[in-house]
Scaffold this motif. Structure first.
Motif, PDB file in Angstrom:
ATOM      1  N   ILE A   1     -12.546  60.378  62.200  1.00 33.96           N
ATOM      2  CA  ILE A   1     -11.672  60.991  61.200  1.00 33.96           C
ATOM      3  C   ILE A   1     -10.551  60.030  60.825  1.00 33.96           C
ATOM      4  O   ILE A   1     -10.223  59.870  59.642  1.00 33.96           O
ATOM      5  N   VAL A   2      -9.971  59.361  61.813  1.00 38.67           N
ATOM      6  CA  VAL A   2      -8.912  58.381  61.535  1.00 38.67           C
ATOM      7  C   VAL A   2      -9.455  57.266  60.651  1.00 38.67           C
ATOM      8  O   VAL A   2      -8.799  56.848  59.689  1.00 38.67           O
ATOM      9  N   LEU A   3     -10.649  56.767  60.946  1.00 37.28           N
ATOM     10  CA  LEU A   3     -11.247  55.702  60.138  1.00 37.28           C
ATOM     11  C   LEU A   3     -11.462  56.159  58.695  1.00 37.28           C
ATOM     12  O   LEU A   3     -11.172  55.410  57.754  1.00 37.28           O
ATOM     13  N   ALA A   4     -11.934  57.387  58.510  1.00 41.38           N
ATOM     14  CA  ALA A   4     -12.137  57.912  57.152  1.00 41.38           C
ATOM     15  C   ALA A   4     -10.810  58.027  56.406  1.00 41.38           C
ATOM     16  O   ALA A   4     -10.723  57.688  55.214  1.00 41.38           O
ATOM     17  N   VAL A   5      -9.768  58.456  57.098  1.00 40.20           N
ATOM     18  CA  VAL A   5      -8.444  58.565  56.470  1.00 40.20           C
ATOM     19  C   VAL A   5      -7.906  57.181  56.124  1.00 40.20           C
ATOM     20  O   VAL A   5      -7.328  56.981  55.045  1.00 40.20           O
ATOM     21  N   VAL A   6      -8.100  56.221  57.004  1.00 44.86           N
ATOM     22  CA  VAL A   6      -7.635  54.851  56.730  1.00 44.86           C
ATOM     23  C   VAL A   6      -8.338  54.289  55.502  1.00 44.86           C
ATOM     24  O   VAL A   6      -7.689  53.717  54.608  1.00 44.86           O
ATOM     25  N   ILE A   7      -9.642  54.442  55.415  1.00 41.30           N
ATOM     26  CA  ILE A   7     -10.389  53.933  54.253  1.00 41.30           C
ATOM     27  C   ILE A   7      -9.935  54.620  52.975  1.00 41.30           C
ATOM     28  O   ILE A   7      -9.708  53.963  51.944  1.00 41.30           O
ATOM     29  N   THR A   8      -9.754  55.931  53.026  1.00 42.26           N
ATOM     30  CA  THR A   8      -9.299  56.668  51.844  1.00 42.26           C
ATOM     31  C   THR A   8      -7.908  56.225  51.420  1.00 42.26           C
ATOM     32  O   THR A   8      -7.644  56.044  50.213  1.00 42.26           O
ATOM     33  N   ASN A   9      -7.010  56.030  52.380  1.00 43.12           N
ATOM     34  CA  ASN A   9      -5.658  55.598  52.042  1.00 43.12           C
ATOM     35  C   ASN A   9      -5.621  54.166  51.521  1.00 43.12           C
ATOM     36  O   ASN A   9      -4.811  53.850  50.656  1.00 43.12           O
ATOM     37  N   ILE A  10      -6.480  53.301  52.027  1.00 45.71           N
ATOM     38  CA  ILE A  10      -6.553  51.937  51.497  1.00 45.71           C
ATOM     39  C   ILE A  10      -7.014  51.966  50.049  1.00 45.71           C
ATOM     40  O   ILE A  10      -6.455  51.273  49.185  1.00 45.71           O
ATOM     41  N   ILE A  11      -8.007  52.775  49.755  1.00 47.16           N
ATOM     42  CA  ILE A  11      -8.493  52.890  48.377  1.00 47.16           C
ATOM     43  C   ILE A  11      -7.398  53.454  47.478  1.00 47.16           C
ATOM     44  O   ILE A  11      -7.176  52.959  46.363  1.00 47.16           O
ATOM     45  N   ASP A  12      -6.686  54.479  47.957  1.00 45.91           N
ATOM     46  CA  ASP A  12      -5.608  55.082  47.165  1.00 45.91           C
ATOM     47  C   ASP A  12      -4.482  54.090  46.905  1.00 45.91           C
ATOM     48  O   ASP A  12      -3.962  53.998  45.791  1.00 45.91           O
ATOM     49  N   THR A  13      -4.108  53.323  47.921  1.00 43.88           N
ATOM     50  CA  THR A  13      -3.050  52.326  47.768  1.00 43.88           C
ATOM     51  C   THR A  13      -3.485  51.215  46.817  1.00 43.88           C
ATOM     52  O   THR A  13      -2.713  50.793  45.944  1.00 43.88           O
ATOM     53  N   PHE A  14      -4.709  50.747  46.969  1.00 48.37           N
ATOM     54  CA  PHE A  14      -5.221  49.709  46.074  1.00 48.37           C
ATOM     55  C   PHE A  14      -5.250  50.204  44.631  1.00 48.37           C
ATOM     56  O   PHE A  14      -4.869  49.477  43.710  1.00 48.37           O
ATOM     57  N   THR A  15      -5.686  51.449  44.427  1.00 51.35           N
ATOM     58  CA  THR A  15      -5.724  52.012  43.085  1.00 51.35           C
ATOM     59  C   THR A  15      -4.320  52.119  42.511  1.00 51.35           C
ATOM     60  O   THR A  15      -4.111  51.848  41.320  1.00 51.35           O
ATOM     61  N   GLY A  16      -3.367  52.506  43.343  1.00 51.46           N
ATOM     62  CA  GLY A  16      -1.981  52.598  42.876  1.00 51.46           C
ATOM     63  C   GLY A  16      -1.438  51.265  42.421  1.00 51.46           C
ATOM     64  O   GLY A  16      -0.791  51.174  41.366  1.00 51.46           O
ATOM     65  N   PHE A  17      -1.689  50.210  43.178  1.00 49.98           N
ATOM     66  CA  PHE A  17      -1.204  48.888  42.775  1.00 49.98           C
ATOM     67  C   PHE A  17      -1.994  48.326  41.595  1.00 49.98           C
ATOM     68  O   PHE A  17      -1.441  47.603  40.772  1.00 49.98           O
ATOM     69  N   SER A  18      -3.273  48.655  41.483  1.00 53.49           N
ATOM     70  CA  SER A  18      -4.038  48.142  40.347  1.00 53.49           C
ATOM     71  C   SER A  18      -3.678  48.875  39.057  1.00 53.49           C
ATOM     72  O   SER A  18      -3.807  48.298  37.970  1.00 53.49           O
ATOM     73  N   ASN A  19      -3.195  50.111  39.150  1.00 61.43           N
ATOM     74  CA  ASN A  19      -2.744  50.837  37.965  1.00 61.43           C
ATOM     75  C   ASN A  19      -1.334  50.449  37.556  1.00 61.43           C
ATOM     76  O   ASN A  19      -0.881  50.820  36.479  1.00 61.43           O
ATOM     77  N   CYS A  20      -0.673  49.705  38.393  1.00 64.60           N
ATOM     78  CA  CYS A  20       0.705  49.300  38.139  1.00 64.60           C
ATOM     79  C   CYS A  20       0.703  48.043  37.276  1.00 64.60           C
ATOM     80  O   CYS A  20       0.039  47.062  37.572  1.00 64.60           O
ATOM     81  N   LYS A  21       1.459  48.103  36.197  1.00 71.69           N
ATOM     82  CA  LYS A  21       1.580  46.917  35.343  1.00 71.69           C
ATOM     83  C   LYS A  21       2.899  46.243  35.665  1.00 71.69           C
ATOM     84  O   LYS A  21       3.970  46.806  35.510  1.00 71.69           O
ATOM     85  N   PHE A  22       2.784  44.988  36.098  1.00 66.35           N
ATOM     86  CA  PHE A  22       3.974  44.236  36.448  1.00 66.35           C
ATOM     87  C   PHE A  22       4.513  43.540  35.212  1.00 66.35           C
ATOM     88  O   PHE A  22       3.751  43.033  34.376  1.00 66.35           O
ATOM     89  N   LYS A  23       5.828  43.533  35.096  1.00 64.48           N
ATOM     90  CA  LYS A  23       6.439  42.843  33.965  1.00 64.48           C
ATOM     91  C   LYS A  23       6.418  41.360  34.236  1.00 64.48           C
ATOM     92  O   LYS A  23       6.772  40.882  35.296  1.00 64.48           O
ATOM     93  N   LYS A  24       5.977  40.624  33.239  1.00 62.35           N
ATOM     94  CA  LYS A  24       5.926  39.171  33.381  1.00 62.35           C
ATOM     95  C   LYS A  24       7.209  38.581  32.817  1.00 62.35           C
ATOM     96  O   LYS A  24       7.693  38.997  31.774  1.00 62.35           O
ATOM     97  N   LYS A  25       7.722  37.607  33.535  1.00 64.35           N
ATOM     98  CA  LYS A  25       8.923  36.927  33.054  1.00 64.35           C
ATOM     99  C   LYS A  25       8.528  35.936  31.976  1.00 64.35           C
ATOM    100  O   LYS A  25       7.557  35.202  32.110  1.00 64.35           O
ATOM    101  N   ARG A  26       9.309  35.922  30.924  1.00 65.32           N
ATOM    102  CA  ARG A  26       9.041  34.976  29.834  1.00 65.32           C
ATOM    103  C   ARG A  26       9.676  33.644  30.168  1.00 65.32           C
ATOM    104  O   ARG A  26      10.728  33.556  30.780  1.00 65.32           O
ATOM    105  N   ASP A  27       8.972  32.610  29.752  1.00 62.99           N
ATOM    106  CA  ASP A  27       9.509  31.276  29.931  1.00 62.99           C
ATOM    107  C   ASP A  27      10.621  31.052  28.920  1.00 62.99           C
ATOM    108  O   ASP A  27      10.465  31.301  27.726  1.00 62.99           O
ATOM    109  N   SER A  28      11.766  30.610  29.376  1.00 60.07           N
ATOM    110  CA  SER A  28      12.861  30.326  28.461  1.00 60.07           C
ATOM    111  C   SER A  28      13.082  28.819  28.418  1.00 60.07           C
ATOM    112  O   SER A  28      12.966  28.131  29.408  1.00 60.07           O
ATOM    113  N   PHE A  29      13.427  28.364  27.265  1.00 57.87           N
ATOM    114  CA  PHE A  29      13.610  26.923  27.082  1.00 57.87           C
ATOM    115  C   PHE A  29      15.040  26.541  27.205  1.00 57.87           C
ATOM    116  O   PHE A  29      15.970  27.021  26.831  1.00 57.87           O
TER     117      PHE A  29
END
Length: 121
Positions: free
Chosen positions: A93-121
């Motif tokens: 049961i612990v292993l199943a919860v760990v796998i599910t939480n890893i998938i949930d965390t990965f999905t959360g970070f993959s749905n997150c759009k990070f702001k890119k810093k623009r290059d300034s001259f």
């Protein structure tokens, strides 16, 4: 089956994590886009659930002392086999919860759009 005194020790942590999960779900429903903060909070809540579950399953007093002998007598197993089966079920049961939480965390970070810093001259 379970030792109620041992379960009551974990009750405040379970209530706290349920409350954090409800707050996190409310924040996710308000925001159309995941943010980095939301993804990190999701990671912390998932990690906390896994840690609590590992601590609970690792506690030797979780089950009533008569539960393993009753299982052994019911299914004609030795006491060590019945105990090993109970540990196997718990850690599965612990292993199943760990796998599910890893998938949930990965999905959360993959749905997150990070702001890119623009290059300034």
């Amino acid at each position: 089956m379970f030792n109620t005194d041992t379960l009551l020790l974990y009750f405040p942590a379970i209530i706290l994590l349920f409350t954090l999960e409800i707050i996190l779900t409310a924040c996710r429903s308000d925001d159309v886009q995941w943010t980095r903060t939301l993804a990190v909070c999701n990671l912390i809540v998932n990690f906390s659930w896994v840690t609590l579950l590992l601590v609970m399953v690792s506690n030797p007093n979780l089950f009533n002392p008569e539960f393993a002998p009753t299982i052994a007598r019911t299914y004609n197993y030795s006491l060590t086999t019945a105990t090993a089966i109970l540990y196997f079920i718990g850690y599965s049961i612990v292993l199943a919860v760990v796998i599910t939480n890893i998938i949930d965390t990965f999905t959360g970070f993959s749905n997150c759009k990070f702001k890119k810093k623009r290059d300034s001259f």
